[in-house]
Design an enzyme around this catalytic site. Structure first.
Site, PDB file in Angstrom:
ATOM      1  N   GLU A  39      58.810 -26.436  49.908  1.00 54.65           N
ATOM      2  CA  GLU A  39      58.768 -27.979  49.560  1.00 54.65           C
ATOM      3  C   GLU A  39      59.384 -28.234  47.569  1.00 54.65           C
ATOM      4  O   GLU A  39      59.632 -28.460  47.585  1.00 54.65           O
ATOM      5  CB  GLU A  39      57.848 -28.832  49.263  1.00 54.65           C
ATOM      6  N   ASN A  67      55.773 -33.587  48.427  1.00 57.07           N
ATOM      7  CA  ASN A  67      55.469 -34.438  48.395  1.00 57.07           C
ATOM      8  C   ASN A  67      56.508 -34.521  47.437  1.00 57.07           C
ATOM      9  O   ASN A  67      58.041 -35.736  47.063  1.00 57.07           O
ATOM     10  CB  ASN A  67      55.077 -34.848  47.072  1.00 57.07           C
ATOM     11  N   HIS A  68      57.652 -33.322  47.434  1.00 56.26           N
ATOM     12  CA  HIS A  68      58.644 -32.659  46.855  1.00 56.26           C
ATOM     13  C   HIS A  68      59.922 -32.681  48.195  1.00 56.26           C
ATOM     14  O   HIS A  68      61.072 -32.662  48.572  1.00 56.26           O
ATOM     15  CB  HIS A  68      58.975 -31.861  46.134  1.00 56.26           C
ATOM     16  N   HIS A 148      48.892 -31.111  52.043  1.00 51.68           N
ATOM     17  CA  HIS A 148      49.517 -30.884  51.040  1.00 51.68           C
ATOM     18  C   HIS A 148      48.768 -32.419  49.918  1.00 51.68           C
ATOM     19  O   HIS A 148      49.198 -33.669  50.105  1.00 51.68           O
ATOM     20  CB  HIS A 148      50.868 -31.080  51.173  1.00 51.68           C
ATOM     21  N   HIS A 175      48.979 -24.664  44.562  1.00 50.83           N
ATOM     22  CA  HIS A 175      49.663 -23.408  43.423  1.00 50.83           C
ATOM     23  C   HIS A 175      48.361 -22.959  43.361  1.00 50.83           C
ATOM     24  O   HIS A 175      48.670 -21.558  42.816  1.00 50.83           O
ATOM     25  CB  HIS A 175      50.948 -23.981  42.921  1.00 50.83           C
TER      26      HIS A 175
END
Length: 252
Positions: A39, A67-68, A148, A175
């Site tokens: 993503e 979410n992206h 996520h 991350h």
């Protein structure tokens, strides 16, 4: 079944780290299937058709998002072409794309599921209820979940909620690889966050100056994802036969 999952691939450096390290990882760990979260693969936000093909050419078999997912319009073409890519399942049903898919690996069926958390994120459908609905109607030999999410508590809650019902729950999005890879009480392999694959010497794959500036002055700052620099690759190897989960962290 031995599955390699690569955490959030961020930009050009992240893609390079996959290219340079994936063949050796596959040989060393005798990997049967490779999944990656893509993503952030298009310069930090979203994925394009060309980057999808690039990652597949390096040996990635399947891509999850987050979410992206919809940051690049090209993703809709990937969904329409029924490529090996999914977006979080708990987006509204009218949204393009699939939230899970099944693949066959050596006569075994693997179901790959993508879910997105709600704490400090978009108020989409409840991932706990959505996965319940899925597991009531679908089965597979092995079930892998990419969750996520932003908070560790929501990730850990999902791990325990699905313990014994799915093969693995791995967290993405923050991350930063967590030091808690574990086989839960009822057999589900779990880690709160796999970590990212991208620029090592920044903040979450981004050049550090803009991020630090925002903490100092509270003003908006454009995040820059560098194309050059040292990289890091974060991943986990999940063995559903031996019931093991092994985090991997490669730093340049």
């Amino acid at each position: 079944m031995r599955i390699l999952f690569i955490g959030d691939i961020v930009g050009k450096i992240g893609r390079r780290m996959v290219k340079e390290n994936l063949p050796n990882l596959k040989r060393e760990y005798n990997i049967q299937y490779t999944i990656a979260n893509g993503e952030n693969s298009a310069h930090g936000k979203g994925i394009t058709e060309s980057i999808y093909r690039e990652l597949m050419s390096y040996g990635v078999d399947f891509i999850t998002l987050g979410n992206h997912a919809f940051h690049k319009e090209e993703v809709f073409n990937l969904f329409e072409q029924n490529k090996k890519i999914i977006r979080p399942m708990n987006y509204p049903k009218v949204v393009s794309g699939d939230g899970y898919k099944k693949v066959n690996i050596n006569n075994k069926e693997l179901m790959i599921v993508n879910l997105q958390g709600r704490s400090f994120m978009e108020p989409i459908d409840n991932p706990f209820m959505i996965i319940d609905e899925l597991l009531e109607k679908e089965t597979a030999d092995e079930i892998f979940v990419d969750f996520h999410c932003e908070t560790t508590s929501e990730a850990i809650a999902m791990g325990h909620y699905l313990d014994g019902r799915v093969s693995a729950v791995v967290g993405t999005h923050t991350h930063v690889q967590t030091n808690d890879g574990v086989v839960l009480e009822n057999g589900t392999k779990y880690i709160t966050d796999v970590g990212m694959t991208g620029f090592k010497d920044g903040i979450l794959g981004i050049e550090k100056e803009a991020v630090i500036s925002r903490f100092l002055n509270q003003l908006p700052a454009r995040h820059k994802v560098p194309d050059k620099g040292k990289g890091i690759l974060s991943a986990v190897v999940i063995d559903t036969v031996k019931d093991t989960i092994e985090p991997i962290l490669i730093r340049e």
